[in-house]
Design an enzyme around this catalytic site. Sequence first.
Site, PDB file in Angstrom:
ATOM      1  N   HIS A  22       5.992  54.921 -14.348  1.00 49.10           N
ATOM      2  CA  HIS A  22       6.422  54.583 -15.707  1.00 49.10           C
ATOM      3  C   HIS A  22       5.228  54.671 -16.654  1.00 49.10           C
ATOM      4  O   HIS A  22       4.091  54.376 -16.281  1.00 49.10           O
ATOM      5  CB  HIS A  22       7.023  53.177 -15.740  1.00 49.10           C
ATOM      6  N   GLU A  34      10.514  60.499 -20.093  1.00 47.05           N
ATOM      7  CA  GLU A  34      10.386  59.437 -21.089  1.00 47.05           C
ATOM      8  C   GLU A  34       9.251  59.784 -22.045  1.00 47.05           C
ATOM      9  O   GLU A  34       8.094  59.500 -21.754  1.00 47.05           O
ATOM     10  CB  GLU A  34      10.167  58.071 -20.427  1.00 47.05           C
TER      11      GLU A  34
END
Length: 252
Positions: free
Chosen positions: A96, A169
Amino acid sequence: MSGSRKFFVGGNWKMNGSRADNKVLIHSLSEAHFCGDTEILIAAPFVYLNEVRQSLAKEIHVAAQNCYKVPKGAFTGEISPSMIKDVGCDWVILGHSERRSIFNESDELVAEKVQHALAEGLSVVACIGETLSERESGKTEEVCVRQLNAIANKIKSIDEWKRVVVAYEPVWAIGTGKVASPGQAQEVHNFLRKWFKTNTPSGVDQQIRIIYGGSVTAANCKELAQQHDVDGFLVGGASLKPEFIDICKARQ
């Protein structure tokens, strides 16, 4: 998205929640009626994994938000894939952008974590994406390829790729209220799928799910979900709100 790939929505609670708050969220998820053609995942903080897993319907996956690259040892503060499995969870989010930027996780470390998690039997949401300055410099594709190459070098079989979901992302869209337009998201997702066709075993490009993460809300999810190469979402802040259920139903 393609009809051959099951829609996938992950809710990443990040460092949020309490036992009381979690109970409310779990109740709302349990009361919702989800269509069987959407796969749903909740990534809870480590200390709540066992309780969330026991409370949620088995049809909803529960994931850890991180893990380390070795089975056990003197690594204070880390947890292993086997520990995640031991509390009944079968997924983990790795790479992430917050792990990469705040905790300085390198492409190589992320790739080693992915490799070990897969070897231990977990499925992985592997995150990639560029910063605003990288996008403005025209480096979106370069950054994504660099991050993907590190991971692909550790995954050798199509069977392992079947247990990977890639989350694109764009860092500039995470928690900022900014969101890639449906066209921007589709453009990058299409590029990524073409990359998979060239750089991974035959068939991976058509079966792998590439999901979008970055300020996804109930207001923008339906149009994003209509894009051919957008196979779902990784949702942050909105996963803590009732609208998460609407996002899970974006393809209904």
